[in-house]
Write an enzyme that holds these catalytic residues in place. Structure first.
Site, short mmCIF file in Angstrom:
data_model
loop_
_atom_site.label_atom_id
_atom_site.label_comp_id
_atom_site.label_asym_id
_atom_site.label_seq_id
_atom_site.Cartn_x
_atom_site.Cartn_y
_atom_site.Cartn_z
N GLU A 1 -1.23 5.70 13.38
CA GLU A 1 -0.87 6.86 12.56
C GLU A 1 -1.10 8.14 13.35
OE1 GLU A 1 -1.43 8.81 8.12
OE2 GLU A 1 -2.82 7.23 8.76
N LYS B 1 -9.63 8.14 1.83
CA LYS B 1 -10.07 6.74 1.69
C LYS B 1 -11.49 6.57 2.21
CE LYS B 1 -5.54 4.39 1.91
NZ LYS B 1 -4.62 5.51 2.12
N PHE C 1 1.85 -3.36 4.05
CA PHE C 1 2.18 -4.64 4.67
C PHE C 1 3.69 -4.88 4.58
CE2 PHE C 1 -2.12 -7.08 4.08
CZ PHE C 1 -2.69 -6.26 5.01
N CYS D 1 0.80 -1.23 0.00
CA CYS D 1 0.00 0.00 0.00
C CYS D 1 0.83 1.28 0.00
CB CYS D 1 -0.95 -0.01 1.19
SG CYS D 1 -1.97 -1.49 1.25
#
Length: 418
Positions: free
Chosen positions: A318, A339, A403, A167
């Site tokens: 985050e 998102k 990941f 990602c």
């Protein structure tokens, strides 16, 4: 140019294919008005799966960007890359010629590449034998064929490569292209990310990991970063491509300049294959590196386009990373996750969100985090809930984490002629 001198790099063209719109204008209009692109899956029968929603691109016609005879030789992630790259090139006005082709390159990545082709032709192989596999099968699925086909279309003979960092792919692609120009190995780069893996195997694979939202009856409200009722991310598809150019090249041809890219950070959590490091350590290091690369302090940043996937640990860590890096200034920042409207575009996310971040600089407008109704107690920053905001944006960050613990951070600055 001395060995210590860094060339300035600017953004002169952009292209978007997203679940909320085809083209930069349509996508930006949807985002600032809080319109979601999440819907029930239509590309295959998902009725047997626990997850039946996704951020699909609607109304896309590859023949507008790819020669008809070439369409069947490419998987959809390449179609999207070709389309977004074509838009970005047209937007930039840059012409690749025999004289400059060796100084023009391409870095376009994908997290998973041609998974639809793999699924389709595996079934063909089992049912009909290997002779029914198309001879274009391998070129359809290889990740670097997005860069390869774009370089062929435009005649870019400079540096060409592909990034595959899950990602964080799109952001690493842009960051690597930025450094390629900065150190003098190219004058122009076509860079970004592309992805199209809304397939039974991909959705099923993420579903068994318990990574995806199962809010099937309310798809537009399923992606809800930083909200305490979030239950996973929503898979999406699309592409985001930028034209990066040395400032000297852009000035020489009197190009329109959207923004300057000034900082790039990359780090690894070295912790877990899917979970972020405790305290957001890797993400914090990444943002700190981007700030150092740009030569600015944390207080100079006005906006962060967050990775913000709508997963419990991702959003919380985050947030912790932002607070660690920006300290008291963290509460003065605008932080939003687009998102919430596009879903998570995996390898394309960083490319798409870099373009969105630059548009925020250009328009002095921050898109919202929609569906943020009940903030998680550990998510206590200003996430621009549910409605876009007019605000002066001079420096902005785009975060991407993948990941394997791979992290990328891009820092863009408002461009001023002086």
């Amino acid at each position: 140019m001395s060995i210590t001198e860094k060339r300035r790099v600017v953004v002169t063209g952009m292209g978007l294919i997203t679940p909320v719109g085809i083209g930069m204008g349509a996508s930006w209009d949807a985002l600032i008005h809080g319109r979601s692109g999440i819907c029930s899956i239509t590309t295959f029968d998902a009725s047997a799966l626990p997850v039946r929603i996704a951020g699909e691109v609607k109304g896309f016609d590859p023949s507008l960007y790819v020669e008809q005879k070439e369409i069947k030789k490419m998987d959809k992630f390449i179609h999207y890359a070709m389309a977004a790259a074509t838009m970005a090139m047209e937007d930039s006005g840059f012409k690749i010629t025999d004289e400059n082709c060796g100084r023009a390159g391409v870095i376009i990545g994908s997290g998973m590449g041609g998974l639809p082709a793999i699924e389709h032709y595996h079934k063909t192989y089992l049912e009909k034998g290997y002779r029914r596999i198309t001879p274009f099968f391998i070129p359809m699925l290889i990740i670097n064929l997005a860069s390869g086909n774009v370089s062929i279309k435009f005649g870019a003979k400079g540096p060409s490569s592909a990034v595959a960092t899950a990602c964080a792919t799109g952001s690493h692609s842009i960051g690597d292209a930025f450094k390629t120009i900065q150190r003098g190995d190219a004058d122009m780069m076509i860079a970004g990310g592309t992805e199209s893996v809304i397939t039974p195997m991909a959705v099923g694979g993420f579903a068994v990991m318990k990574a995806l939202s199962t809010r099937n009856d309310d798809p537009e409200r399923a992606s809800r970063p930083f909200d305490r009722d979030r239950d996973g991310f929503v898979i999406g598809e699309g592409a985001g491509i930028m034209i990066l150019e040395s400032l000297d090249s852009a000035i020489k041809r009197n190009a329109r300049i959207y923004a300057e890219i000034t900082g790039y950070g990359m780090s690894s959590d070295a912790f877990h294959i899917t979970s972020p490091a405790p305290g957001g350590e890797g993400a914090a290091q990444c943002m700190t590196m981007a700030l150092k690369d740009a030569g600015i302090g944390p207080e100079a940043v006005d906006y962060i386009n967050a990775h913000g996937t709508s997963t419990k640990y991702g959003d919380e860590l985050e947030t912790a990373a932002i607070k660690k890096v920006f300290r008291e200034h963290a509460y003065k920042l605008c932080v939003s996750s687009t998102k919430s409207m596009t879903g998570h575009l995996l390898g394309a996310a960083g490319g798409v969100e870099a373009v969105i971040t630059v548009l925020s600089l250009v328009n002095n407008t921050v898109p919202p985090t929609v569906n943020l109704e009940n903030p998680d107690d550990d998510c206590d920053l200003d996430y621009v809930p549910n409605k876009s905001r007019a605000v002066e944006v001079n420096n902005a960050i785009s975060n991407s984490f993948g990941f394997g613990g791979t992290n990328a951070c891009l820092l863009f600055k408002k461009f001023r002629d002086s």
